[in-house]
Design an enzyme around this catalytic site. Structure first.
Site, PDB file in Angstrom:
ATOM      1  CE  LYS A  78      -1.265  -4.365  12.920  1.00  0.00           C
ATOM      2  NZ  LYS A  78      -1.750  -3.802  11.681  1.00  0.00           N
ATOM      3  CD  GLN A  83      -4.692  -5.002   9.868  1.00  0.00           C
ATOM      4  OE1 GLN A  83      -4.223  -4.323  10.773  1.00  0.00           O
ATOM      5  NE2 GLN A  83      -3.925  -5.704   9.057  1.00  0.00           N
ATOM      6  CG  ASP A 100      -1.096   1.845   9.857  1.00  0.00           C
ATOM      7  OD1 ASP A 100      -0.231   1.012  10.157  1.00  0.00           O
ATOM      8  OD2 ASP A 100      -2.298   1.575   9.752  1.00  0.00           O
TER       9      ASP A 100
END
Ligand code: GUN
Length: 284
Positions: free
Chosen positions: A54, A98, A121
């Protein structure tokens, strides 16, 4: 029939190029680069790889990358305070924690604490609620990436029966909402579903997101259907495989995603898109 492959690497490269071009244009116009904060807690090997990728992709499209690596002993309060700081930081457009977090931490209140405008997200109840209401803002990355893949092959959603296998918050549930938004008729199968084979046999669009290698037998797949495999299962041999028996399913479907190289690359590409969108909305 041998299915055609849906090439996630190619489609995701197109998305990254689009994002990169829009970032370049922002900079030419004297605007700042989008900023994405990625928070990793602990040393889960899979999470370390995802986060590294990422951050790498984020820099490759010209974003500012804010990196926070916290030890496995980080506390809930420490994370709350970091999220508060990132919410207040004008150079940060997107915040990603995460998952999964180490077991002593409670993810839900932390995800709730991220400002919905920075929730790249798409996990915040506000953003999920907007998707439910047919007015999506920031959308969960994997399902939105799958819609982009389905669009790329000219999928006709209206009148199609779509089956989502797996009801997780990250993929299955928002995937069903995305497909519903497109006009498909939805079934969600999960661990308590009886006769999974019968549902698969009726699915024009099958999205397998159960995290169980080979759960979907190739012989169940409806001839001429589109098969999207979200599974990323590492076998003892080290080989990656999906939730669908690929070789047998390929003989029946019209389109199928490979593992790896199908859905996986789309998740990060959509994250970049979300971060750019979050930045463009704030545009300060
Ligand atoms: N862990 C597995 N997939 C994801 C994702 O899409 N976002 C975050 N934050 N964590 C994950």
């Amino acid at each position: 029939m041998t299915a055609k492959l849906i090439d996630g690497r190619q489609v995701s490269a197109t998305v990254r190029e689009e994002v990169s071009a829009r970032v370049k244009k922002r900079l030419q116009d004297g605007k700042r680069a989008p900023g994405l904060a990625v928070v990793l807690v602990g040393e889960d090997p899979a999470s370390q790889i995802y986060v590294r990728n990422k951050r790498r992709d984020c820099e490759s499209v010209g974003f500012a990358s804010f990196q926070y690596d916290l030890g496995a002993d980080a506390t809930q309060v420490q994370l709350e305070s970091l999220i508060d700081d990132l919410n207040d930081n004008p150079e940060v457009d997107g915040i990603l924690i995460q998952l999964p977090l180490p077991p002593h931490l409670d993810a839900d209140p932390l995800l709730l604490r991220i400002h919905p405008d920075k929730d790249v997200d798409g996990f915040h109840p506000y953003n999920l609620g907007r998707l439910c209401q047919r007015k999506p803002e920031l959308r969960p990355c994997t399902p939105a990436g799958i819609i982009r893949l389905l669009d790329s092959i000219g999928t006709n959603y209206k009148g199609a029966h779509a089956l989502v296998v797996g009801a997780s918050n990250i993929v299955g549930r928002p995937m069903a909402l995305e497909l519903l938004l497109k006009g498909a008729t939805i079934t969600v199968a999960h661990r308590f579903t009886q006769d999974l084979a019968g549902y698969v046999a009726q699915a024009d669009i099958l999205v397998a997101a159960a995290g169980k290698p080979g759960l979907i037998k190739g012989e169940w797949v409806k001839p001429g259907s589109t098969v999207i495999d979200v599974g990323m299962n590492r076998l003892d041999s080290g080989k990656l495989c999906g939730d669908v028996e690929f070789d047998a399913a390929r003989e029946r479907a019209a389109w199928i995603t490979p593992v790896p190289g199908g859905v996986g690359p789309m998740t990060i590409a959509t994250l970049l898109q979300n971060a750019l969108e979050a930045c463009e909305r704030r545009d300060i």
